[in-house]
Each structure stands twice: as structure tokens, then as C-alpha cells.
Design an enzyme around this catalytic site. Structure first.
Site, PDB file in Angstrom:
ATOM      1  N   LYS A  58       0.824  -1.224   0.000  1.00 27.92           N
ATOM      2  CA  LYS A  58       0.000   0.000   0.000  1.00 27.92           C
ATOM      3  C   LYS A  58       0.855   1.270   0.000  1.00 27.92           C
ATOM      4  CE  LYS A  58      -4.151  -2.100   1.940  1.00 27.92           C
ATOM      5  NZ  LYS A  58      -5.228  -2.029   2.949  1.00 27.92           N
TER       6      LYS A  58
ATOM      7  N   ASP B 283     -10.713   2.071   2.157  1.00 24.97           N
ATOM      8  CA  ASP B 283     -10.938   1.281   3.379  1.00 24.97           C
ATOM      9  C   ASP B 283     -11.834   2.022   4.386  1.00 24.97           C
ATOM     10  OD1 ASP B 283      -9.540  -0.959   2.583  1.00 24.97           O
ATOM     11  OD2 ASP B 283      -7.658  -0.338   3.518  1.00 24.97           O
TER      12      ASP B 283
ATOM     13  N   ARG C 146      -1.248   0.371  21.685  1.00 21.83           N
ATOM     14  CA  ARG C 146      -0.184  -0.199  22.514  1.00 21.83           C
ATOM     15  C   ARG C 146       1.013   0.751  22.506  1.00 21.83           C
ATOM     16  NH1 ARG C 146       1.297  -6.020  20.220  1.00 21.83           N
ATOM     17  NH2 ARG C 146       2.084  -4.666  18.577  1.00 21.83           N
TER      18      ARG C 146
ATOM     19  N   LYS D  87       2.065   6.532  18.504  1.00 19.87           N
ATOM     20  CA  LYS D  87       1.341   6.410  17.230  1.00 19.87           C
ATOM     21  C   LYS D  87      -0.099   6.897  17.385  1.00 19.87           C
ATOM     22  CE  LYS D  87       3.452   2.180  15.550  1.00 19.87           C
ATOM     23  NZ  LYS D  87       3.080   0.885  14.977  1.00 19.87           N
TER      24      LYS D  87
ATOM     25  N   GLY E  64     -15.146  -7.665   9.879  1.00 23.31           N
ATOM     26  CA  GLY E  64     -14.878  -6.713   8.797  1.00 23.31           C
ATOM     27  C   GLY E  64     -15.255  -7.181   7.406  1.00 23.31           C
TER      28      GLY E  64
HETATM   29  P1  NDP Z   1      -0.973  -2.372  10.883  1.00 20.39           P
HETATM   30  O1  NDP Z   1       0.068  -3.423  10.857  1.00 20.39           O
HETATM   31  O2  NDP Z   1      -0.774  -1.120  10.130  1.00 20.39           O
HETATM   32  O3  NDP Z   1      -1.280  -1.954  12.424  1.00 20.39           O
HETATM   33  C1  NDP Z   1      -1.458  -2.957  13.379  1.00 20.39           C
HETATM   34  C2  NDP Z   1      -1.966  -2.317  14.665  1.00 20.39           C
HETATM   35  O4  NDP Z   1      -2.349  -3.380  15.558  1.00 20.39           O
HETATM   36  C3  NDP Z   1      -0.950  -1.486  15.407  1.00 20.39           C
HETATM   37  O5  NDP Z   1      -1.607  -0.365  15.974  1.00 20.39           O
HETATM   38  C4  NDP Z   1      -0.442  -2.445  16.486  1.00 20.39           C
HETATM   39  O6  NDP Z   1       0.007  -1.775  17.651  1.00 20.39           O
HETATM   40  C5  NDP Z   1      -1.697  -3.195  16.804  1.00 20.39           C
HETATM   41  N1  NDP Z   1      -1.501  -4.518  17.402  1.00 20.39           N
HETATM   42  C6  NDP Z   1      -0.994  -5.621  16.811  1.00 20.39           C
HETATM   43  N2  NDP Z   1      -1.035  -6.676  17.653  1.00 20.39           N
HETATM   44  C7  NDP Z   1      -1.580  -6.221  18.807  1.00 20.39           C
HETATM   45  C8  NDP Z   1      -1.887  -6.835  20.053  1.00 20.39           C
HETATM   46  N3  NDP Z   1      -1.659  -8.145  20.279  1.00 20.39           N
HETATM   47  N4  NDP Z   1      -2.454  -6.081  21.028  1.00 20.39           N
HETATM   48  C9  NDP Z   1      -2.697  -4.761  20.813  1.00 20.39           C
HETATM   49  N5  NDP Z   1      -2.425  -4.123  19.647  1.00 20.39           N
HETATM   50  C10 NDP Z   1      -1.872  -4.847  18.651  1.00 20.39           C
HETATM   51  O7  NDP Z   1      -2.324  -3.123  10.404  1.00 20.39           O
HETATM   52  P2  NDP Z   1      -3.577  -2.477   9.642  1.00 20.39           P
HETATM   53  O8  NDP Z   1      -3.954  -1.228  10.342  1.00 20.39           O
HETATM   54  O9  NDP Z   1      -3.300  -2.441   8.193  1.00 20.39           O
HETATM   55  O10 NDP Z   1      -4.700  -3.614   9.854  1.00 20.39           O
HETATM   56  C11 NDP Z   1      -5.270  -3.838  11.127  1.00 20.39           C
HETATM   57  C12 NDP Z   1      -6.337  -4.935  10.995  1.00 20.39           C
HETATM   58  O11 NDP Z   1      -7.410  -4.473  10.174  1.00 20.39           O
HETATM   59  C13 NDP Z   1      -5.805  -6.215  10.345  1.00 20.39           C
HETATM   60  O12 NDP Z   1      -6.291  -7.332  11.056  1.00 20.39           O
HETATM   61  C14 NDP Z   1      -6.393  -6.194   8.954  1.00 20.39           C
HETATM   62  O13 NDP Z   1      -6.674  -7.497   8.463  1.00 20.39           O
HETATM   63  C15 NDP Z   1      -7.707  -5.444   9.189  1.00 20.39           C
HETATM   64  N6  NDP Z   1      -8.182  -4.754   7.978  1.00 20.39           N
HETATM   65  C16 NDP Z   1      -9.409  -5.092   7.496  1.00 20.39           C
HETATM   66  C17 NDP Z   1      -9.885  -4.507   6.345  1.00 20.39           C
HETATM   67  C18 NDP Z   1     -11.239  -4.904   5.850  1.00 20.39           C
HETATM   68  O14 NDP Z   1     -11.558  -4.592   4.697  1.00 20.39           O
HETATM   69  N7  NDP Z   1     -12.070  -5.540   6.656  1.00 20.39           N
HETATM   70  C19 NDP Z   1      -9.108  -3.503   5.606  1.00 20.39           C
HETATM   71  C20 NDP Z   1      -7.841  -3.177   6.232  1.00 20.39           C
HETATM   72  C21 NDP Z   1      -7.395  -3.810   7.367  1.00 20.39           C
HETATM   73  P3  NDP Z   1       1.496  -1.151  17.760  1.00 20.39           P
HETATM   74  O15 NDP Z   1       1.468   0.143  16.973  1.00 20.39           O
HETATM   75  O16 NDP Z   1       1.686  -0.933  19.200  1.00 20.39           O
HETATM   76  O17 NDP Z   1       2.420  -2.168  17.164  1.00 20.39           O
END
Ligand code: NDP
Length: 277
Positions: free
Chosen positions: A66, A102, A152, A156, A243
Site C-alpha cells: 500500500k 478502506d 499499545r 502512534k 470486517g
Molecule cells: P498495521 O500493521 O498497520 O497496524 C497494526 C496495529 O495493531 C498497530 O496499531 C499495532 O500496535 C496493533 N496490534 C498488533 N497486535 C496487537 C496486540 N496483540 N495487542 C494490541 N495491539 C496490537 O495493520 P492495519 O492497520 O493495516 O490492519 C489492522 C487490521 O485491520 C488487520 O487485522 C487487517 O486485516 C484489518 N483490515 C481489514 C480490512 C477490511 O476490509 N475488513 C481492511 C484493512 C485492514 P502497535 O502500533 O503498538 O504495534
């Protein structure tokens, strides 16, 4: 002549986009072919160049490309600029128009499919990654009473809250906080935009965040009752969603952008839904 589209990613085998767009083409009588393209890491531009040269008209973009698509585009829509990422491209002449659907897909799912208006309601979004960033302006445009972003990594969440405050057209209070700030708070809509559900983990949130009548929504799809949705259910929440509707709605937005006709998403959502209970 059949117009060609594709979704690009790595991995790509899991993508539902060909199924979704082929179904949209059938219901709307559009003559398109839609395929999956696997690009090697670092090889995004070469694969897209080749697809364009061979007559491809547009692409969806999924992980991890992306940001590559953001850099590749010649014309970025405001949604893509705000998200800092691109999930759909349209090729016209030498131009590469780029969008991010999105956020609008999420809000459309909430409002139209789940009948969950946001105006005047307290909204919590967990996570501060790409999905949250793309959702901020569409969520704020619905004028909730407040939007709290919890992550977390606190910095950010703070950065996204500042960005949202700066760019929103309404004047909704937005805060970026850590999980500890959730003690004693309750929300009408709780969105899990972390990727925790992909690894069956649970963000450290107290069960008390779910207000009576709350909707708990996990952006991750196809995982059934995730730990987040299970916590909500055990806390008495009856309105649970994943989602899948967001996925279908963002696809419908791209399809409408490419083809000038917006397909009905009902049958695609039914097809892709995995029961939550
Ligand atoms: P990113 O990798 O950009 O961000 C991940 C986020 O999740 C970060 O804020 C991270 O925190 C947090 N995180 C990860 N693991 C944990 C945990 N165990 N506990 C707490 N926080 C956690 O991912 P995206 O934003 O791109 O995607 C997020 C979700 O949304 C995914 O599951 C994806 O599949 C879904 N999604 C669904 C779509 C749909 O069409 N339904 C479209 C786009 C995404 P930190 O910053 O602290 O690491």
C-alpha cells in the site's frame, strides 16, 4: 473488449478480491476480467508497469504494497493522502489515479449494513496502524460525540489524533491514548482495528468499555468469534460484527470508481460471511 483488473500483494493466494469483483461484474452486467498478481518484495513497480503495458485498467493493492502504491501514483485522492496509503489504482494514459477506500468502506458498513449511526455517539478505535489512519476522516465526518484512538504504542495514537484534529471538517474531540486510559470509560461503538485477531490475541482492554447497546466491530474478517468479539459477547454485547462488510464495501467503492456503476453488496457479504457464533 474485456477490461482487465487485478489485485496485487504478497502473499496473494488468500485474496477474496477476484471472487468479489467477478460477482459484482455479474450482478451489474459489466464485462471485466479480474485476476491475482503476486509481486516479489521490492518488485511492485515492475509488475504494475507490465500490467499497465499489457492494457490493464486498474488494480486493488493489498499488503505489503500500500505504501509502494502511494509512491507509484501520479494523482493521489485526498483519502489516499490522509491514509498515507493506497488500496486502489486506476490507469488512464500516463496517469495513475490512486484512492484509499478502506475508511469509507468501514463507515458504509456501519451505517448501511449494520444500521449503526455514529452521530452523537462515543466511538473507540483500537490500534493506530494503516486501517485506523484511513478510517479517521470518514468516521469524523459522521460527527460522533467523541473519537478515542487507543494503541499499545502510545506515540502512534497521539500522532494520529493530532493528524485527525488538523484535517477534520467537523469539530469532534479526538484523543490518542494508551490502554490504561480505558479504565472507567464506556463507548457506544468499539472498533478493533488492531491486527491482534490475526494471531488470536486480545488487546489489553477492560470489559467495561462496552456501554449498554454497544456495537463491537472487529475489522479482521473470516476468523469467527475473535478474542475481542468473545470478550464483548461475554460482557453482554449482542451486536457483534467482523470486517467482511467493510471488505465488500471498499471493493464496491473501487468497482464504482472504475466502472461508473455501484453494485449491490448483499449477496457478496452473504457469500463471504463466516458465522460469528
Ligand atoms: P498495521 O500493521 O498497520 O497496524 C497494526 C496495529 O495493531 C498497530 O496499531 C499495532 O500496535 C496493533 N496490534 C498488533 N497486535 C496487537 C496486540 N496483540 N495487542 C494490541 N495491539 C496490537 O495493520 P492495519 O492497520 O493495516 O490492519 C489492522 C487490521 O485491520 C488487520 O487485522 C487487517 O486485516 C484489518 N483490515 C481489514 C480490512 C477490511 O476490509 N475488513 C481492511 C484493512 C485492514 P502497535 O502500533 O503498538 O504495534
Amino acid at each position: 473488449m474485456t477490461d482487465r483488473y487485478a489485485v496485487i500483494g504478497n502473499p496473494i493466494e488468500q485474496s477474496k478480491s477476484p471472487l468479489i469483483h467477478t460477482a459484482f461484474a455479474q450482478v451489474s452486467g459489466q464485462d471485466i476480467e479480474y485476476t491475482k498478481l503476486l509481486a516479489p518484495l521490492g518488485g511492485f513497480a515492475e509488475v504494475v508497469d507490465a500490467f499497465r503495458t499489457s492494457g490493464g485498467r486498474g488494480m486493488n493493492v493489498t499488503a505489503p504494497f500500500k505504501l509502494d502504491a502511494f509512491a507509484y501514483a501520479t494523482d493521489l485522492a485526498p483519502s489516499a493522502q490522509m491514509a498515507g496509503a493506497v488500496n486502489a489504482m486506476k490507469f488512464e494514459g500516463g496517469k495513475v489515479y490512486a484512492e484509499n477506500f478502506d475508511g469509507v468502506g468501514l463507515v458504509r458498513d456501519l451505517l448501511h449494513n449494520l444500521a449503526c449511526p455514529l452521530k452523537g455517539r462515543r466511538v473507540l478505535i483500537l490500534g493506530a496502524g494503516g486501517a485506523t489512519r484511513g478510517a479517521l476522516l470518514p468516521l469524523l465526518a459522521e460527527e460522533p460525540a467523541e473519537l478515542m484512538i487507543v494503541n499499545r504504542t502510545l506515540a502512534k495514537a497521539e500522532t494520529l489524533a493530532t493528524l485527525a484534529q488538523k484535517h477534520q471538517t467537523a469539530s469532534v474531540p479526538v484523543q490518542g491514548l494508551g490502554y490504561a486510559a480505558l479504565q472507567g470509560q464506556a463507548f457506544d461503538v468499539v472498533l478493533n482495528a488492531t491486527s491482534s485477531s490475526l494471531t488470536a490475541e486480545l488487546p489489553p482492554l477492560p470489559a467495561s468499555v462496552f456501554a449498554p447497546g454497544c456495537l463491537a466491530y472487529d475489522l479482521t474478517y473470516g476468523k469467527g468469534l475473535t478474542p475481542f468479539l468473545k470478550l464483548a459477547s461475554e460482557s453482554g454485547v449482542t451486536r457483534l460484527a467482523d470486517g467482511v462488510g467493510m471488505l465488500a464495501e471498499q471493493a464496491a467503492e473501487a468497482f464504482a470508481w472504475w466502472r461508473g456503476v455501484r453494485p449491490d453488496t448483499t449477496s457478496v457479504i452473504q457469500l463471504l460471511t463466516i458465522p460469528l457464533r
